[in-house]
Design an enzyme around this catalytic site. Structure first.
Site, mmCIF file in Angstrom:
data_model
loop_
_atom_site.group_PDB
_atom_site.id
_atom_site.type_symbol
_atom_site.label_atom_id
_atom_site.label_comp_id
_atom_site.label_asym_id
_atom_site.label_seq_id
_atom_site.Cartn_x
_atom_site.Cartn_y
_atom_site.Cartn_z
ATOM 1 N N GLY B 14 0.825 -1.189 0.000
ATOM 2 C CA GLY B 14 0.000 0.000 0.000
ATOM 3 C C GLY B 14 0.868 1.251 0.000
ATOM 4 N N LEU B 15 0.224 2.407 0.246
ATOM 5 C CA LEU B 15 0.964 3.675 0.264
ATOM 6 C C LEU B 15 1.655 3.790 1.618
ATOM 7 C CD1 LEU B 15 1.598 5.943 -1.600
ATOM 8 C CD2 LEU B 15 -0.494 7.079 -0.960
ATOM 9 N N HIS B 16 2.755 3.062 1.758
ATOM 10 C CA HIS B 16 3.459 2.932 3.026
ATOM 11 C C HIS B 16 4.587 3.935 3.148
ATOM 12 C CE1 HIS B 16 3.862 0.655 6.603
ATOM 13 N NE2 HIS B 16 2.775 0.022 6.221
ATOM 14 N N ALA B 17 5.465 3.726 4.128
ATOM 15 C CA ALA B 17 6.507 4.717 4.391
ATOM 16 C C ALA B 17 7.328 5.072 3.151
ATOM 17 C CB ALA B 17 7.405 4.234 5.519
ATOM 18 N N SER B 20 5.393 6.540 0.280
ATOM 19 C CA SER B 20 4.921 7.889 0.632
ATOM 20 C C SER B 20 6.042 8.907 0.514
ATOM 21 C CB SER B 20 4.363 7.924 2.054
ATOM 22 O OG SER B 20 3.246 7.094 2.162
#
Lengths: 539, 91
Positions: B14-17, B20
């Site tokens: 997903g849109l993780h660290a 991002s």
């Protein structure tokens, strides 16, 4: 003096074993009593600005001395500290009369809570990074100076604390520490990633009582058996040191396959492969092949659901490494506690007895089909065995076999070489274990962790039932013995590939049940081989 | 100039660290105001803010909507969509 031996159990976030002395790290969050008399808002704003600046300086310096992974982790913290969307609301609170400390602490706590409550475990584990920056800035706000004298000068220390933050981990002098044990923690968070990358033994979720142990007392940190032995007696220490030195001998290549026990039984030791990079460090000569390649972890590094070509290349590479030795690849086992969230969208994966393993694959034919095609194509290049996880009823095997046949047919129509690999199943559910004769498969693998959990009707996440969380409970052992006997009588291979296999405490029991094949992490290979020879000799 | 488009997050985490960080650094290169939101929600956030972008906690398989307003809005949205389509250059 004269400490009594005690054993504490936890969960391994990184494997390995070490012997050291306790270094008890106390929580250093200062109490509010030390806060200076409240100043006017402009002064408070400056206080916060300075504290953040100092924290930014710290992190910038630390990034320069960190490796790539460490630097990446700190980069996140640095960006957060510099993000006006984080700091502007805090300055606004200050201008309304709140103190710098309270505004900073409240806002950061709000974000920490927000992550702790996230439904995705990976997002949950980011809370730790916020705690890290909260504490660092708070230390400057409260003008706490950490004197270097606080760090002990001893060597071979085991870091014991309630929790450990990423920046704290990166600041530690690792020439003096040999392991970590903490009360909190998550296998998914950044500290755990760092510990695994640096091969530092790390136990998490330990009982709180470890915080009141006496500093400097010797301990054995045994992550492979997920325990901390406090004040071990001479016998325990000697036994541990002996197995340590035996495993080092075998690491030097003195132990070759096949591994024959003292009483003449031949045991095949396979390796688990989660990351193809680990193959660079090991020769196929040192094992009987790959007993378990967890395909979902093989691609974890790339963070992306791999397409057919990517999968095919990886499987082919693994087969190429093994030569004519068998390679067992397990199809994607996402779900349960396995950290592959999001891959299959929104389906319920939170429960260990819900949508996972073959259940998830059969209900996501688009994903399964791609993997089956890649496996069938790779099967041409070596001795491939495909392992199906979380099988409960025979129809699941039949449905899988049918899909293999269909895809092989399609591939051949596309003029691509493909072959049907050997098909085997994980025995993890009691239903599969009880009805083992109903499954038409070529081989079995026992997933000891899940099997024990389902038989005992408890999981490691459940507290207060620790007395039932025993993989060596007679009920579990009886089931394993029955599987081994059935497989033996029908000339089918059965391999244990869960944590039980690399637990040197449980290994002798497994061998006595008739288990002849074990598959263990590469890091445990030498130790397990040593244990097999050593234990049997003492019988 | 106003421009808007949407894309599916395929990155398995997903849109993780790390994604991002890449997303916000790219967004900062444009002068336009850029906002994003999770497909099924109405809450828009600043695409140049790491705390906001990661804070959306967008898992894999969810839609990300991107909106830009400014002189380079068109280019900004296209570049950010490309980054997501290329899985944040991680493979």
């Amino acid at each position: 003096m004269g400490q009594k031996k005690q054993i504490f159990y936890g969960k391994a976030a990184s494997s390995g074993q070490s012997i050291g002395a306790i270094d008890l790290i106390q929580k250093r969050l200062p109490s509010s009593r030390h806060i200076r008399k409240k100043n006017a808002p402009p002064v408070q704003e400056t206080l916060l600005e300075n504290a953040i600046d100092q924290a930014v300086n710290d992190l910038t310096q630390l990034i320069q001395t960190s490796d790539k992974l460490g630097a990446q982790i700190l980069q996140l913290q640095l960006l957060l500290l510099k993000d006006p969307e984080l700091t502007n609301p805090i300055y606004a609170q200050i201008r309304q009369g709140e103190s710098a400390t309270t505004s900073w602490e409240n806002t950061l706590n709000f974000h920490i809570e927000d992550y702790v409550r996230a439904s995705d475990k990976l997002f949950q584990s980011r809370a730790n990074d916020f705690v890290d920056i909260r504490n660092r800035v708070l230390r400057y706000l409260k003008q706490e100076v950490r004197s270097p004298a606080e760090q002990s000068n001893e060597n071979n220390l085991i870091f014991i604390a309630e929790d450990i933050m990423p920046s704290q981990f990166l600041e530690l002098d690792w020439s003096r520490y040999v392991g970590i044990a903490i009360v909190k923690g998550s296998v998914f968070n950044h500290v755990s990633m760092l510990a695994r990358a640096r091969q530092i033994p790390f136990l998490i979720r330990m009982p709180k009582r470890i915080l009141s142990l006496s500093a400097q007392t010797p301990v054995i940190l045994d992550c492979d058996n997920e325990k901390l032995i406090y004040a071990p007696d001479h016998k325990t220490l000697r036994k541990f040191e002996r197995s340590f030195s035996l495993s080092q001998q075998s690491e030097n290549g003195t132990l070759l396959n096949p591994v024959v026990t003292g009483n003449g039984r031949q045991i095949s030791v396979f390796i688990n492969v989660d990351d193809l990079r680990c193959l660079d460090d090991i020769s196929p000569e040192n094992c009987e092949g790959v007993g378990l390649a967890r395909s979902e972890l093989m691609f974890f590094q790339t963070n992306v659901l791999p397409n057919e070509e990517t999968q095919f290349r990886a499987y082919k590479k693994l087969l190429g490494w093994a030569g004519d030795k068998p390679v067992t690849i397990r199809t994607f086992d996402a779900g349960g506690d396995k950290g592959l969230f999001g891959l299959f969208g929104d389906q319920d994966q939170s429960s260990s007895s819900g949508m996972r393993g073959i259940r998830l694959l059969l209900s996501n034919p688009d994903i399964f089909r791609v993997q089956i095609r890649a496996l069938a194509r790779a099967a041409v290049f070596g001795n491939l065995k495909v392992l199906i996880p979380m099988v409960t009823i025979s129809q699941e095997i039949e449905a899988t076999r049918k899909q293999f046949f269909e895809e092989i047919e399609r591939l051949r129509n596309e003029n691509k070489d493909a072959r049907m690999p050997a098909l085997g199943m994980m025995v993890e559910t009691p239903a599969a274990a009880i009805m083992i004769e109903s499954f038409d498969v070529d081989f079995f693998a026992i997933g000891s962790n899940d099997l024990a959990q389902f038989i005992m009707a408890t999981s490691r996440d459940c507290h207060n039932v620790e007395y039932l969380q025993d993989p060596a409970n007679p009920a579990v052992l009886k089931v394993i013995r029955d599987i081994a006997e059935y497989a033996d009588a029908n000339n089918k291979q059965v391999c244990i590939c869960g944590e039980m296999a690399s637990s040197t405490d449980l290994l002798p029991t497994l061998l006595n049940l008739g288990i002849k094949n074990v598959s263990v992490p590469t890091m445990a290979l030498a130790r397990v081989k040593a244990a097999i020879i050593h234990e049997q000799m003492s019988v | 100039m106003n421009f808007e488009d949407s894309v599916l997050i395929r990155h398995s985490l997903g849109l993780h660290a790390r994604p991002s960080i890449k997303f916000t650094s790219l967004a900062k290169k444009f002068s336009s105001d850029i906002r994003i939101k999770k497909g099924d929600q109405s809450h828009w956030v600043n695409a140049k803010s790491i705390i906001k972008v990661m804070g959306l906690k967008i898992p894999s398989g969810k839609e990300l909507q991107i909106q830009a307003d400014g002189i380079d809005a068109d280019n900004a949205v296209k570049s950010l969509i490309d980054l997501v389509l290329n899985n944040f250059d991680e493979e």
